[in-house]
Scaffold this motif. Sequence first.
Motif, PDB file in Angstrom:
ATOM      1  N   LYS A  32       0.551  -0.962   0.190  1.00 19.09           N
ATOM      2  CA  LYS A  32       0.084  -0.410   0.259  1.00 19.09           C
ATOM      3  C   LYS A  32       0.801   1.156  -0.095  1.00 19.09           C
ATOM      4  N   ASP A  33       0.072   2.149  -1.067  1.00 16.32           N
ATOM      5  CA  ASP A  33       0.675   3.712  -0.816  1.00 16.32           C
ATOM      6  C   ASP A  33       2.148   3.355  -1.516  1.00 16.32           C
ATOM      7  N   SER A  34       2.890   1.965  -2.369  1.00 12.39           N
ATOM      8  CA  SER A  34       4.146   2.108  -3.019  1.00 12.39           C
ATOM      9  C   SER A  34       3.954   2.000  -4.205  1.00 12.39           C
ATOM     10  N   ASP A  35       4.694   2.492  -5.487  1.00  9.17           N
ATOM     11  CA  ASP A  35       4.992   3.038  -6.836  1.00  9.17           C
ATOM     12  C   ASP A  35       5.137   1.770  -7.459  1.00  9.17           C
ATOM     13  N   ILE A  36       5.431   0.113  -6.438  1.00 10.35           N
ATOM     14  CA  ILE A  36       6.444  -0.850  -6.690  1.00 10.35           C
ATOM     15  C   ILE A  36       5.887  -2.191  -6.998  1.00 10.35           C
ATOM     16  N   ILE A  37       6.028  -2.566  -8.083  1.00 10.52           N
ATOM     17  CA  ILE A  37       5.324  -3.864  -8.097  1.00 10.52           C
ATOM     18  C   ILE A  37       6.788  -4.950  -8.180  1.00 10.52           C
ATOM     19  N   GLN A  38       6.413  -6.366  -6.767  1.00  3.18           N
ATOM     20  CA  GLN A  38       7.321  -7.079  -7.246  1.00  3.18           C
ATOM     21  C   GLN A  38       6.809  -8.637  -7.238  1.00  3.18           C
ATOM     22  N   PRO A  39       7.513  -9.519  -7.820  1.00  2.00           N
ATOM     23  CA  PRO A  39       6.459 -10.707  -6.960  1.00  2.00           C
ATOM     24  C   PRO A  39       6.297 -10.809  -6.077  1.00  2.00           C
ATOM     25  N   GLU A  83       4.096  -7.856 -47.159  1.00  7.44           N
ATOM     26  CA  GLU A  83       5.407  -7.341 -46.744  1.00  7.44           C
ATOM     27  C   GLU A  83       6.722  -7.655 -47.361  1.00  7.44           C
ATOM     28  N   PRO A  84       7.891  -7.502 -46.365  1.00  2.00           N
ATOM     29  CA  PRO A  84       9.108  -7.643 -46.761  1.00  2.00           C
ATOM     30  C   PRO A  84       9.220  -8.642 -47.106  1.00  2.00           C
ATOM     31  N   SER A  85      10.500  -9.695 -47.855  1.00  2.00           N
ATOM     32  CA  SER A  85      10.642 -10.826 -48.011  1.00  2.00           C
ATOM     33  C   SER A  85      11.478 -11.838 -46.987  1.00  2.00           C
ATOM     34  N   GLY A  86      11.812 -10.567 -45.953  1.00  2.00           N
ATOM     35  CA  GLY A  86      12.893 -10.680 -45.081  1.00  2.00           C
ATOM     36  C   GLY A  86      12.004 -11.851 -44.176  1.00  2.00           C
ATOM     37  N   SER A  87      13.221 -12.431 -42.752  1.00  2.00           N
ATOM     38  CA  SER A  87      11.813 -12.697 -42.030  1.00  2.00           C
ATOM     39  C   SER A  87      11.611 -11.580 -41.435  1.00  2.00           C
ATOM     40  N   PRO A  88       9.861 -12.284 -40.923  1.00  2.00           N
ATOM     41  CA  PRO A  88       9.044 -11.069 -40.958  1.00  2.00           C
ATOM     42  C   PRO A  88       9.605 -10.861 -39.238  1.00  2.00           C
ATOM     43  N   PHE A  89       8.706  -9.141 -39.186  1.00  2.00           N
ATOM     44  CA  PHE A  89       9.389  -8.609 -37.675  1.00  2.00           C
ATOM     45  C   PHE A  89       9.294  -9.346 -35.825  1.00  2.00           C
ATOM     46  N   SER A  90       9.619  -9.036 -35.683  1.00  2.00           N
ATOM     47  CA  SER A  90      10.040  -9.635 -34.406  1.00  2.00           C
ATOM     48  C   SER A  90      10.390  -9.266 -33.419  1.00  2.00           C
ATOM     49  N   TYR A  91       9.602  -8.767 -32.435  1.00  2.00           N
ATOM     50  CA  TYR A  91      10.657  -7.409 -31.060  1.00  2.00           C
ATOM     51  C   TYR A  91      10.069  -8.510 -29.462  1.00  2.00           C
ATOM     52  N   SER A  92      11.196  -8.379 -28.822  1.00  2.00           N
ATOM     53  CA  SER A  92      11.423  -8.835 -27.230  1.00  2.00           C
ATOM     54  C   SER A  92      12.246  -7.678 -26.420  1.00  2.00           C
ATOM     55  N   VAL A  93      12.329  -8.340 -25.649  1.00  2.00           N
ATOM     56  CA  VAL A  93      13.413  -7.043 -24.831  1.00  2.00           C
ATOM     57  C   VAL A  93      13.348  -8.448 -23.693  1.00  2.00           C
ATOM     58  N   SER A  94      14.649  -8.447 -23.555  1.00  2.00           N
ATOM     59  CA  SER A  94      15.228  -8.789 -22.373  1.00  2.00           C
ATOM     60  C   SER A  94      15.475  -8.190 -20.809  1.00  2.00           C
ATOM     61  N   TYR A  95      14.964  -8.901 -19.860  1.00  2.00           N
ATOM     62  CA  TYR A  95      15.456  -8.059 -18.319  1.00  2.00           C
ATOM     63  C   TYR A  95      16.298  -8.603 -17.830  1.00  2.00           C
ATOM     64  N   SER A  96      16.711  -7.517 -16.716  1.00  2.00           N
ATOM     65  CA  SER A  96      17.735  -8.088 -15.458  1.00  2.00           C
ATOM     66  C   SER A  96      17.728  -7.667 -14.448  1.00  2.00           C
ATOM     67  N   SER A  97      18.006  -8.302 -12.946  1.00  2.00           N
ATOM     68  CA  SER A  97      17.731  -7.963 -11.751  1.00  2.00           C
ATOM     69  C   SER A  97      18.056  -6.716 -11.843  1.00  2.00           C
ATOM     70  N   GLY A  98      17.253  -5.720 -10.670  1.00  2.00           N
ATOM     71  CA  GLY A  98      17.955  -4.160  -9.878  1.00  2.00           C
ATOM     72  C   GLY A  98      17.506  -4.226  -8.423  1.00  2.00           C
ATOM     73  N   THR A  99      17.765  -3.450  -8.698  1.00  2.00           N
ATOM     74  CA  THR A  99      17.641  -2.492  -6.802  1.00  2.00           C
ATOM     75  C   THR A  99      16.713  -2.325  -6.516  1.00  2.00           C
ATOM     76  N   VAL A 100      16.318  -2.721  -5.783  1.00  2.00           N
ATOM     77  CA  VAL A 100      14.414  -2.531  -5.538  1.00  2.00           C
ATOM     78  C   VAL A 100      14.956  -0.871  -5.031  1.00  2.00           C
ATOM     79  N   PRO A 101      14.046  -0.255  -4.734  1.00  2.00           N
ATOM     80  CA  PRO A 101      13.801   0.777  -4.669  1.00  2.00           C
ATOM     81  C   PRO A 101      13.164   1.530  -3.478  1.00  2.00           C
ATOM     82  N   SER A 102      13.817   1.796  -2.321  1.00  2.00           N
ATOM     83  CA  SER A 102      13.547   2.064  -0.953  1.00  2.00           C
ATOM     84  C   SER A 102      12.325   2.852  -1.256  1.00  2.00           C
ATOM     85  N   ASN A 103      11.425   2.806  -0.711  1.00  2.00           N
ATOM     86  CA  ASN A 103      10.230   3.586  -0.144  1.00  2.00           C
ATOM     87  C   ASN A 103      10.556   5.166   0.890  1.00  2.00           C
TER      88      ASN A 103
END
Length: 712
Positions: free
Chosen positions: A310-317, A454-474
């Motif tokens: 409550k009252d935090s802007d942080i979402i965690q697992p 569409e262009p004859s090359g490989s179809p467009f695809s997009y993804s993002v890899s995420y890493s761990s970070g330091t959870v900000p303190s409230n």
Amino acid sequence: MADIGTTDISFSGLKAAYVAGGNSDADGDSDLNDGKINTSISLSFFRNAGLLGGTSIPGGTNELSINNNFKEITFGGKIATHDFRAHTTWSTNTSYLKGIDTPLAGQSNTGSSDTTNKTIQLITPQNSIYSTILISPNSSSSDTPGFSVDRSGSPIDEATLWINLRSRNSGASYGIIPLDTSMTGSTTTIKWTNQKSYIYNKNGNTHDRLAYNGGHFTFSGSRDDILDTTGIVQPNYRSGTYGSSLSENFHNIIGVTAGTMGSANPGSLNTNYWFYTNTYSNFTSYNTQGVNLGFKVKWYETTLQCSLQKDSDIIQPVSPPSTWSSLSDIFSGMYVSGTGIESNDGPFIGEIHTNYMRLYKGKGVSQLTSSLAKADKANVTLTISGYLYWVLATSSDYTESPKILGPPHTVLPKYQATGSNLSTISEVEEWAFFVGDSTNSNTNYFQLDIRHTEPSGSPFSYSVSYSSGTVPSNNTITNHIRMKYHRYGINFNDSWSPYGSLTIEDGTFVLYFWNTSDNSLTKLGTRITNQTHTNTTSPYTTITYDISQPENTTGYLLFISYGWNNYRADMGIGYVAHQYDDNTTKQILYSPSSNANTALNGQTWNKTQRQDVFASAYSSTNVSDLEDEIATKAISLSNSYWSNLAIGTSFSGGWQLDNNGTGSSGTGPSRGSDTLSSSYYIYCEASGRSGTSILAYAAMRVPFTIADNSGV
């Protein structure tokens, strides 16, 4: 897209509609997309095929029937590039910017079997206005030129448009524009028709749209982890890093950034939220004759198990500290909903890591602002969704796989600000791709062809890899504001009574922190009164203010001067810096320079005109309460009262930029805080105000976010 009617439904027709819908998800896809018209077809082939609106043909083993499962459906929810047409009806300048049948020279782009309204042509000598045409996904010009993103109706799941700039003079402006939510009409077609008059003679830099305009992007996108030193995101249009001038301001700010305002009132230009903030020519090589450009929208929706405080802007697992096992199809800027989330904020996510992400307000704010959870939740299912948008390019021979131009991805704004003060917030119903004239010269011309594949090359695809970070303190942390000021003028020493027993000092200055998440005000330090300098060239005085708030609290520094009763009370500010708790500098907000724009250091400094308020409108009985009352009046002013800080010496201008002496003798600075007469300072004009019936004030603001560098 391919609709199935209610009569004359054939197996071959179902197969053709499936292919036309761009599907590849049915159990029998290999049989349906075999390119043949004489093979046997079974209804079971269509199991799990996606339909418009996010549903699908049932899987499993239960019996399928034409009557129960296939009548009045639309396969795919996908609009392919061959579905688009340019109808002159949807041009704002029908005599000169037209949709035409593709000539022979362009049929290598459009194909020769269907050339009707597949070419966009700007001809000369057109009248000197900016022209725009909406590109329709429908074969009939009487149908809407937009596609629905209303998930409660029949929205699209994906739309892709490819065009070839076959001939040109100065080129074109391209992009996507939302249906103005203030338009009236019983259908979206009528609403778009009404909106055309507001799009008329507006160029690509107008903030009612997301534009790739003659070599630059008017929006910064939603990918908030990129820096000037970051390598170009894959699939990359060039090697190297993004380089200087990359924006530091990402995400949609409703009523501020491009694409978040209606065409009837598209707000003001703000290049701080462009992908590159100080140049118009980052991508000019992709605005030349022969270039192939793509525009793609795709819906993503998934769920994630999370914990909230409550009252935090942080979402965690769940059970932090821990990590999510997969963040597939989750991207910064996507909207979030679920128990414990403040739905009135229209919240979205950003700063994504495998062990936390942040929650931001999607509406009701004028800068990036945290959204706070309403309740503690140990294990809650959150839905994360949004339409992602890309501008793409490929090689001139149309064989290369698509590459991303500009922002790595942008989440289409879900909301839009309309009305005279941009105060009405509504959900966007439709978007439309557009092409426009990039200049208002009457000699410009171009021909663009809508590609049939569409262009004859490989179809467009997009993804993002995420890493761990330091959870900000409230936890609350302290920042400092270091300011240099100048107060020369005999009237600074005057005091007077606006009403009752209340006595105030001429030109009193006070600084507040304005927390935009809840519109709370925190007065910083003590007020500055009286004359503190002996002449216009006296060295500036340095003062430091402390501010303590939870990390990443966002808002404004609010500068207020008030209570003038004569003209010799021009206060100057020559330097403002934001410092961490250890007194190291986080950011220079204002510094002396002979160039006014340079002095602003890329910050969004806004000010009001002097506000002449009758003394009888105040009720406070002491000076401290009066200052709070003035500050409350200031933050209650609508956006129309605020404008960019600019050069001026107007009596009623309030805070203004100036150099080499203010307009009044015997008051104000005549030099910047660096002692140079050519350097600009900020000052508040006191002239034109006398008498005791009016208690005037002037307000100025600059964005400010509480930051911690202890983990750096």
